[in-house]
Design a protein around this motif. Sequence first.
Motif, PDB file in Angstrom:
ATOM      1  N   PRO A   1       2.545  -5.256   9.772  1.00 50.55           N
ATOM      2  CA  PRO A   1       4.066  -5.152   9.342  1.00 50.55           C
ATOM      3  C   PRO A   1       3.954  -4.557   8.058  1.00 50.55           C
ATOM      4  O   PRO A   1       2.994  -4.623   7.407  1.00 50.55           O
ATOM      5  N   VAL A   2       5.223  -4.155   7.685  1.00 46.96           N
ATOM      6  CA  VAL A   2       5.313  -3.791   6.258  1.00 46.96           C
ATOM      7  C   VAL A   2       5.152  -4.643   5.232  1.00 46.96           C
ATOM      8  O   VAL A   2       5.137  -4.182   3.991  1.00 46.96           O
TER       9      VAL A   2
ATOM     10  N   VAL B   1       0.789  -1.302   0.037  1.00 46.92           N
ATOM     11  CA  VAL B   1       0.131  -0.187  -0.079  1.00 46.92           C
ATOM     12  C   VAL B   1       1.069   1.353  -0.036  1.00 46.92           C
ATOM     13  O   VAL B   1       2.417   1.183  -0.028  1.00 46.92           O
ATOM     14  N   ALA B   2       0.278   2.536  -0.249  1.00 44.22           N
ATOM     15  CA  ALA B   2       1.053   3.698  -0.015  1.00 44.22           C
ATOM     16  C   ALA B   2       1.831   3.912   1.089  1.00 44.22           C
ATOM     17  O   ALA B   2       1.476   3.441   2.339  1.00 44.22           O
ATOM     18  N   LYS B   3       3.119   4.472   1.012  1.00 41.16           N
ATOM     19  CA  LYS B   3       4.091   4.738   2.084  1.00 41.16           C
ATOM     20  C   LYS B   3       3.417   5.770   2.882  1.00 41.16           C
ATOM     21  O   LYS B   3       2.908   6.874   2.516  1.00 41.16           O
TER      22      LYS B   3
ATOM     23  N   LEU C   1       0.038   3.758  21.015  1.00 41.71           N
ATOM     24  CA  LEU C   1      -0.045   3.348  19.593  1.00 41.71           C
ATOM     25  C   LEU C   1      -0.646   4.453  18.828  1.00 41.71           C
ATOM     26  O   LEU C   1      -1.582   5.213  19.009  1.00 41.71           O
ATOM     27  N   ASP C   2       0.417   5.057  18.054  1.00 39.70           N
ATOM     28  CA  ASP C   2       0.087   6.001  16.812  1.00 39.70           C
ATOM     29  C   ASP C   2      -0.337   5.212  15.507  1.00 39.70           C
ATOM     30  O   ASP C   2       0.363   5.391  14.870  1.00 39.70           O
ATOM     31  N   ALA C   3      -1.247   4.264  15.787  1.00 36.15           N
ATOM     32  CA  ALA C   3      -1.587   3.440  14.726  1.00 36.15           C
ATOM     33  C   ALA C   3      -3.152   3.496  14.198  1.00 36.15           C
ATOM     34  O   ALA C   3      -3.646   2.589  13.750  1.00 36.15           O
ATOM     35  N   CYS C   4      -3.822   4.708  14.613  1.00 36.49           N
ATOM     36  CA  CYS C   4      -5.235   4.898  14.195  1.00 36.49           C
ATOM     37  C   CYS C   4      -5.337   5.736  12.955  1.00 36.49           C
ATOM     38  O   CYS C   4      -6.543   5.912  12.526  1.00 36.49           O
ATOM     39  N   ARG C   5      -4.244   5.488  12.099  1.00 34.89           N
ATOM     40  CA  ARG C   5      -4.390   6.030  10.825  1.00 34.89           C
ATOM     41  C   ARG C   5      -5.471   5.199   9.776  1.00 34.89           C
ATOM     42  O   ARG C   5      -5.745   4.363   9.823  1.00 34.89           O
ATOM     43  N   ASP C   6      -5.941   6.177   8.634  1.00 41.19           N
ATOM     44  CA  ASP C   6      -7.023   5.602   8.115  1.00 41.19           C
ATOM     45  C   ASP C   6      -6.254   4.504   7.203  1.00 41.19           C
ATOM     46  O   ASP C   6      -5.303   4.572   6.542  1.00 41.19           O
ATOM     47  N   ASN C   7      -6.917   3.161   7.545  1.00 39.31           N
ATOM     48  CA  ASN C   7      -6.160   1.908   6.854  1.00 39.31           C
ATOM     49  C   ASN C   7      -6.768   1.761   5.490  1.00 39.31           C
ATOM     50  O   ASN C   7      -7.575   1.424   5.205  1.00 39.31           O
ATOM     51  N   PRO C   8      -5.742   1.715   4.521  1.00 39.21           N
ATOM     52  CA  PRO C   8      -6.010   1.394   2.998  1.00 39.21           C
ATOM     53  C   PRO C   8      -6.234  -0.114   2.877  1.00 39.21           C
ATOM     54  O   PRO C   8      -6.965  -0.671   1.752  1.00 39.21           O
ATOM     55  N   PHE C   9      -5.538  -1.035   3.788  1.00 39.88           N
ATOM     56  CA  PHE C   9      -6.019  -2.697   3.510  1.00 39.88           C
ATOM     57  C   PHE C   9      -7.560  -2.669   3.826  1.00 39.88           C
ATOM     58  O   PHE C   9      -8.024  -3.602   3.025  1.00 39.88           O
ATOM     59  N   ALA C  10      -8.146  -2.234   4.820  1.00 36.77           N
ATOM     60  CA  ALA C  10      -9.542  -2.505   4.979  1.00 36.77           C
ATOM     61  C   ALA C  10     -10.401  -2.095   3.754  1.00 36.77           C
ATOM     62  O   ALA C  10     -11.470  -2.735   3.634  1.00 36.77           O
ATOM     63  N   LYS C  11      -9.988  -1.253   2.840  1.00 37.55           N
ATOM     64  CA  LYS C  11     -10.892  -0.839   1.678  1.00 37.55           C
ATOM     65  C   LYS C  11     -10.817  -1.749   0.729  1.00 37.55           C
ATOM     66  O   LYS C  11     -11.851  -2.172  -0.111  1.00 37.55           O
ATOM     67  N   SER C  12      -9.615  -2.700   0.291  1.00 36.21           N
ATOM     68  CA  SER C  12      -9.766  -3.575  -0.525  1.00 36.21           C
ATOM     69  C   SER C  12      -9.594  -4.995  -0.053  1.00 36.21           C
ATOM     70  O   SER C  12      -9.647  -6.061  -0.899  1.00 36.21           O
ATOM     71  N   MET C  13      -9.807  -5.205   1.045  1.00 41.95           N
ATOM     72  CA  MET C  13      -9.722  -6.607   1.837  1.00 41.95           C
ATOM     73  C   MET C  13     -11.030  -7.258   1.444  1.00 41.95           C
ATOM     74  O   MET C  13     -12.192  -6.843   1.601  1.00 41.95           O
ATOM     75  N   LYS C  14     -11.072  -8.640   1.090  1.00 43.17           N
ATOM     76  CA  LYS C  14     -12.154  -9.409   0.819  1.00 43.17           C
ATOM     77  C   LYS C  14     -12.586  -9.974   2.174  1.00 43.17           C
ATOM     78  O   LYS C  14     -11.879 -10.392   3.026  1.00 43.17           O
ATOM     79  N   ARG C  15     -14.079 -10.080   2.151  1.00 39.80           N
ATOM     80  CA  ARG C  15     -14.682 -10.736   3.547  1.00 39.80           C
ATOM     81  C   ARG C  15     -15.028 -12.241   3.066  1.00 39.80           C
ATOM     82  O   ARG C  15     -15.848 -12.464   2.067  1.00 39.80           O
ATOM     83  N   THR C  16     -14.516 -13.110   3.886  1.00 36.35           N
ATOM     84  CA  THR C  16     -14.659 -14.595   4.141  1.00 36.35           C
ATOM     85  C   THR C  16     -16.117 -14.638   4.610  1.00 36.35           C
ATOM     86  O   THR C  16     -16.883 -15.744   4.171  1.00 36.35           O
ATOM     87  N   ILE C  17     -16.380 -13.826   5.661  1.00 38.45           N
ATOM     88  CA  ILE C  17     -17.670 -13.985   6.311  1.00 38.45           C
ATOM     89  C   ILE C  17     -18.244 -12.517   6.393  1.00 38.45           C
ATOM     90  O   ILE C  17     -17.725 -11.726   6.733  1.00 38.45           O
TER      91      ILE C  17
ATOM     92  N   GLY D   1       2.550   3.548  12.692  1.00 32.72           N
ATOM     93  CA  GLY D   1       2.237   2.712  11.645  1.00 32.72           C
ATOM     94  C   GLY D   1       0.799   2.401  11.320  1.00 32.72           C
ATOM     95  O   GLY D   1      -0.185   3.121  12.110  1.00 32.72           O
ATOM     96  N   HIS D   2       0.357   1.518  10.508  1.00 36.64           N
ATOM     97  CA  HIS D   2      -0.626   0.920  10.262  1.00 36.64           C
ATOM     98  C   HIS D   2      -1.332  -0.029  11.378  1.00 36.64           C
ATOM     99  O   HIS D   2      -0.312  -0.898  11.860  1.00 36.64           O
ATOM    100  N   GLY D   3      -2.608   0.065  11.870  1.00 33.75           N
ATOM    101  CA  GLY D   3      -3.214  -0.942  12.712  1.00 33.75           C
ATOM    102  C   GLY D   3      -4.679  -1.383  12.060  1.00 33.75           C
ATOM    103  O   GLY D   3      -5.065  -0.725  11.266  1.00 33.75           O
ATOM    104  N   ILE D   4      -5.216  -2.247  12.554  1.00 31.12           N
ATOM    105  CA  ILE D   4      -6.615  -2.769  12.022  1.00 31.12           C
ATOM    106  C   ILE D   4      -7.218  -3.414  13.156  1.00 31.12           C
ATOM    107  O   ILE D   4      -6.618  -3.930  14.043  1.00 31.12           O
ATOM    108  N   GLU D   5      -8.509  -3.190  13.346  1.00 32.01           N
ATOM    109  CA  GLU D   5      -9.428  -3.976  14.256  1.00 32.01           C
ATOM    110  C   GLU D   5     -10.138  -5.005  13.589  1.00 32.01           C
ATOM    111  O   GLU D   5     -10.985  -4.626  12.580  1.00 32.01           O
TER     112      GLU D   5
END
Length: 601
Positions: free
Chosen positions: A111-112, A39-41, A147-163, A98-102
């Motif tokens: 991780p990178v 994803v973008a740096k 945790l300075d990891a609450c930035r807008d997460n680009p992974f969540a936008k493209s992630m496919k949902r299995t459930i 860095g990036h975090g996700i819930e």
Amino acid sequence: MRALLNIFLTVGFIFLAGQPALADKRVALVIGNSSYRNVAKLSNPANDAAAVAAMFKSAGFDIVESKLNLTVGELRKTLRDFGNRSRDADVAVIYYAGHGIELDGTNYLIPVDATLETDTDVLDETLSLDRVLVAVEPAKQLRLVILDACRDNPFAKSMKRTIASRAIGRGLAKVEPSSPNTMIAFAAKAGSTASDGDSKNSPFAAALVNHLARPGLDLRKAFGFVRDDVLKATGNAQEPFVYGSLGGNDVMLVPAAPVVSAPTAPVDQDATMRRDYDYAERIGTKPVWDAFIEKYPSGFFTALAKAQRDKLAAEAARIDATNKAKAAQEEKARLVIEGAKAAEQAKAAEQAKAAEKARIAAEQAKKAEEAKVAEAERVKAAAIAKAADEARAVEAAKAAAEAKAAAENKASQEKLAALTPPADQSDQPKAIDLPRSLQAELRRVGCNTGAVDGNWNVASQRSLDLFNKHAGMKLDVKVVSIDALDVVKSKTTRVCPLICDHGFKADGDRCTKITCRAGYEVGDDNMCEKIEVKKPTAKREEPKAQRDKPERAKADAAPAKPQASGQIFCTMQGCRPVRSGCRVERQGGSGRGVDQVEICN
């Protein structure tokens, strides 16, 4: 010599007695993930990590370990090693930028090298916040995770949902630490995102550096100042939040400067030197150590200051030597590349000759292919002409079938129109007249037997109520509405049942007269019965008064018996004779093909 040793022991005792908090072992781990591969740096995590690490060093932490751009394996090993260092520490702090996700209420550090194509990849390619808490768990007095990891997460936008029901939150989820004296600080409160910042550092990291290491400042109050600064910097768009609880005593990362009493002259000199040494150590730069040595040319702390300065000089020399070695390697690689250019040019000439030969061969092959294409085009044109003829034949057959279907549909509609009673054209208004139109439609479906005059009276309301009863609707009978008109118009067949007089029977939507063959007549049950002929009998005439008297007395004595009316009551389910003691009354109309009701007393 013994006197000098006594002075050193006295100074050391005063130092230990006046600074008990500095005897605590404090360790810190700082992680900044900026260079994500998929994803973008991110611009600031590396800068934020450098600033926070410098803050911990100036605060006098025993160990400050700084790591940048960690893969999942490196992140796991770093946390394991730091957990070992925390076993004999009193204070353990981890800062992550860095990036975090819930995912499903659990927070993870990314991780990178993470890809996170599906939601289940989070479990394999990231590390949970619980794993970070395990690394600071051994500390005895304070466990702090920032945790300075609450930035807008680009992974969540493209992630496919299995459930489909699996929840992926915006920002991080709220946490409740289970261990005492544990605090978790978020750059933004649960469910919201943090800004990466437009300057060198994020607003959260800049506020941490300004307040967290202030001497003698309670940790809870320091995070309160951090919150105020971030809200002001972001226009109240971002609010940091702290989870966990501490005891009643003040908890600080940097102890307050000791209050030195007025001792004797020699002790006061040593105390002043020690205080200045502590300040110089918090800053920890070569100019500061030079200033301390210049002010105190000799003494125990002067020797320590020289050692600190020499350590910095040695580190600077090491970095300079490393840079020079790196530059030498780059120059060597450049010369190797330039030496290889001559060989590359010769190789390029050979490749050009081979390419020319290949071009000539390709031209010849092209001519052969063009001839093949011309032949294929001729075959294609013949096939297209044949397909066009077949398509025209199919279209002609299709048109004939459509014409036949249209004719059959038209005949069906005409038949349906013949069965539907025509609307009274004289009652149709030229303009929209809802009461008149609704009365006409109620008559068409067999529920209105009154006049179609546009007067919405009690009879009209009773007709609409009869429609509700037989159509299963709940239209308001007191108010004429376009919705009621549309509902009645939607009924293409009769809704209210047809009732015929005696001697008539239901035939579709009409009442037709019952015709019996010769010698038969319509009976009380509306069935054809044979006519019985009674023979006359001769008897002596009696006076009329005597004849009528017994009959009249008998009639007065006997109760009246209900007589069959001879009427037939028909509904959509069929026809039957009117029940004994009941009668049929018409609700309106001329008597045929109109609605009637059966009334029983």
